[in-house]
Write a protein that holds these residues in place. Structure first.
Motif, PDB file in Angstrom:
ATOM      1  N   ASN A  48       0.742  -0.991   0.153  1.00 49.77           N
ATOM      2  CA  ASN A  48       0.104  -0.221   0.025  1.00 49.77           C
ATOM      3  C   ASN A  48       0.845   1.138   0.039  1.00 49.77           C
ATOM      4  OD1 ASN A  48       0.014   1.367   2.983  1.00 49.77           O
ATOM      5  ND2 ASN A  48       0.304  -0.917   3.185  1.00 49.77           N
ATOM      6  N   MET A  49       0.308   2.501  -0.152  1.00 50.26           N
ATOM      7  CA  MET A  49       0.968   3.817  -0.068  1.00 50.26           C
ATOM      8  C   MET A  49       0.680   4.358   1.206  1.00 50.26           C
ATOM      9  SD  MET A  49       1.455   6.621  -2.706  1.00 50.26           S
ATOM     10  CE  MET A  49      -0.193   7.244  -2.770  1.00 50.26           C
ATOM     11  N   ASN A  50      -0.590   4.403   1.417  1.00 53.39           N
ATOM     12  CA  ASN A  50      -1.282   5.251   2.491  1.00 53.39           C
ATOM     13  C   ASN A  50      -1.956   4.694   3.465  1.00 53.39           C
ATOM     14  OD1 ASN A  50      -0.169   7.922   1.833  1.00 53.39           O
ATOM     15  ND2 ASN A  50      -1.578   8.199   0.257  1.00 53.39           N
ATOM     16  N   ASP A  51      -1.782   3.208   3.594  1.00 47.09           N
ATOM     17  CA  ASP A  51      -2.687   2.691   4.591  1.00 47.09           C
ATOM     18  C   ASP A  51      -1.612   1.862   5.532  1.00 47.09           C
ATOM     19  OD1 ASP A  51      -5.254   3.038   3.839  1.00 47.09           O
ATOM     20  OD2 ASP A  51      -5.095   1.757   2.149  1.00 47.09           O
ATOM     21  N   GLY A  52      -0.588   2.425   5.958  1.00 51.13           N
ATOM     22  CA  GLY A  52       0.129   1.722   7.164  1.00 51.13           C
ATOM     23  C   GLY A  52       1.402   1.448   6.573  1.00 51.13           C
ATOM     24  N   LYS A  53       2.176   1.415   5.741  1.00 50.89           N
ATOM     25  CA  LYS A  53       3.237   1.032   5.064  1.00 50.89           C
ATOM     26  C   LYS A  53       4.411   1.797   5.757  1.00 50.89           C
ATOM     27  CE  LYS A  53       6.333  -0.223   0.985  1.00 50.89           C
ATOM     28  NZ  LYS A  53       6.377  -0.282  -0.432  1.00 50.89           N
ATOM     29  N   THR A  54       4.361   3.126   5.559  1.00 53.15           N
ATOM     30  CA  THR A  54       5.374   3.868   6.447  1.00 53.15           C
ATOM     31  C   THR A  54       5.626   3.541   7.787  1.00 53.15           C
ATOM     32  OG1 THR A  54       5.275   5.488   4.627  1.00 53.15           O
ATOM     33  CG2 THR A  54       6.174   6.310   6.960  1.00 53.15           C
ATOM     34  N   PRO A  67      -2.771  10.336   4.429  1.00 49.64           N
ATOM     35  CA  PRO A  67      -1.522  10.761   3.760  1.00 49.64           C
ATOM     36  C   PRO A  67      -0.477  10.470   4.749  1.00 49.64           C
ATOM     37  CG  PRO A  67      -3.193  12.398   3.382  1.00 49.64           C
ATOM     38  CD  PRO A  67      -3.823  11.158   4.273  1.00 49.64           C
ATOM     39  N   GLU A  68       0.730   9.590   4.348  1.00 45.18           N
ATOM     40  CA  GLU A  68       1.673   9.257   5.360  1.00 45.18           C
ATOM     41  C   GLU A  68       2.422  10.173   5.917  1.00 45.18           C
ATOM     42  OE1 GLU A  68       5.015   8.791   4.813  1.00 45.18           O
ATOM     43  OE2 GLU A  68       5.108   9.459   2.804  1.00 45.18           O
ATOM     44  N   ASP A  69       2.854  11.134   5.054  1.00 46.16           N
ATOM     45  CA  ASP A  69       3.631  12.153   5.619  1.00 46.16           C
ATOM     46  C   ASP A  69       2.953  13.140   6.639  1.00 46.16           C
ATOM     47  OD1 ASP A  69       2.083  13.124   3.869  1.00 46.16           O
ATOM     48  OD2 ASP A  69       3.740  14.155   2.568  1.00 46.16           O
ATOM     49  N   LEU A  70       1.766  13.246   6.515  1.00 44.85           N
ATOM     50  CA  LEU A  70       1.243  14.259   7.549  1.00 44.85           C
ATOM     51  C   LEU A  70       0.785  13.427   8.508  1.00 44.85           C
ATOM     52  CD1 LEU A  70      -1.985  16.420   6.537  1.00 44.85           C
ATOM     53  CD2 LEU A  70      -2.054  14.850   8.491  1.00 44.85           C
TER      54      LEU A  70
END
Length: 331
Positions: A161-167, A258-261
């Motif tokens: 994913n991109m914005n569902d918890g990967k970071t 949004p992962e960065d936010l």
């Protein structure tokens, strides 16, 4: 040297008669085949196959990874020096990508490998490509080949994913994966970002080693650095460790969006990352006309296609060291 006619056995105690040598000679090709098939698998302990076509992380060695050094003998010398010289700082760069982006990863690998090496006494920089579990059987085999060849693959226990918890999974997994050999800083970046490693190291050398949050500061209201843009940001090891142990982030399902936010939100609520540094304008997005490169660039983002990567390589003279040859000619 003794011969079969002068002695019934060799110095190792093996019979030397012709009738007994023949079976041993027949076993030689089988032995070579075993070496070819078995030895590579013994050296690839950094990945495992959890069932057909599933590639997940299996407890890495801290020595694995892609060290940013020049090729050839210089790389060997740098590796030997690294073993005896404690660098001023150690940085882990996680490039978040997806399994099918093979061409992009090859470009990014070259982008790092062809940069001037950071002196071993100054910094150790390890670059890894970060995936969630690779479920497709074809991708699993091809990514495993990359892991075996380059040693720069890090597979997390999550669904891609991109914005569902990967970071969050990345930041919270790293302190456990590398607990025996912690880094000073952990960076998250993407595969459309060109990072100039030496420039970032120069920035980090004079920064604290704890409570750091550095990147492209994004202002919200009166706060000039409410969070760092997702093109690439750095946290100190203690901040990543805090993320990994903060159960409230998961309890309140605060990893979707949004992962960065969200990273900025976690740190703001937890009063972490108090030493904040924005590297604007040295971190920036490449514009439509590709005419806003800077000589003092730390990081340039939005390299979405090969044309943009080529423009970046051209501006930063990446191929300036190419030796003349009658095997190729480039305009």
């Amino acid at each position: 040297m003794k011969t079969a006619s002068s002695s019934s056995s060799s110095s190792h105690g093996f019979p030397a008669t012709a009738s007994l040598c023949t079976p041993y000679l027949l076993l030689v090709p089988l032995g070579l085949l075993a070496v070819v098939l078995v030895v590579p698998s013994l050296g690839s302990s950094h990945v495992r196959s959890d069932g057909l076509g599933v590639l997940c992380r299996a407890g890495p060695s801290a020595a694995d990874g892609y060290l940013v050094t020049p090729g050839g003998d210089a790389a060997s010398a740098a590796a030997e020096t690294k073993a005896v010289v404690r660098p001023e700082l150690r940085l882990l760069v996680g490039v978040l990508t997806t399994p099918k982006r093979y061409e992009r990863r090859n470009i990014v690998r070259l982008a790092y490998a062809l940069q001037p090496a950071v002196p071993p006494g100054v910094a150790q920089v390890d670059v890894r490509f970060v995936f969630c579990c690779v479920a497709d059987p074809v991708d699993a085999q091809l990514v495993a080949l990359e892991a075996a060849r380059h040693g720069d693959i890090l597979v997390l226990n999550c669904t891609e994913n991109m914005n569902d918890g990967k970071t969050h999974e990345y930041l919270s997994s790293v302190p456990r994966m590398f607990a025996s050999s912690p880094y000073d800083y952990v960076m998250k970046t993407d595969d459309d970002t060109y990072l100039r490693v030496a420039a970032l190291v120069d920035e980090l050398r004079h920064k604290p080693r704890d409570d750091v949050y550095l990147g492209y500061g994004f202002a919200v209201g009166d706060d000039p650095m409410q969070f760092m843009h997702g093109m690439g940001y750095v946290v100190s090891w203690d901040v990543a460790t805090w993320v990994s142990t903060n159960e409230d982030i998961l309890r309140y399902n605060d990893t979707h969006g949004p992962e960065d936010l969200l990273v900025g939100k976690w740190l703001n609520i937890g009063r972490r990352g108090k030493n904040r540094y924005s590297l604007r304008p040295r971190m920036y997005d490449l514009n439509w006309d590709m005419d806003n490169f800077r000589p003092d660039t730390v990081l340039v983002h939005m390299l979405k296609d090969n044309r943009r990567w080529a423009a970046a390589f051209r501006y930063f003279n990446v191929t300036a060291g190419l030796q003349p040859s009658n095997l190729y000619h480039f305009p």
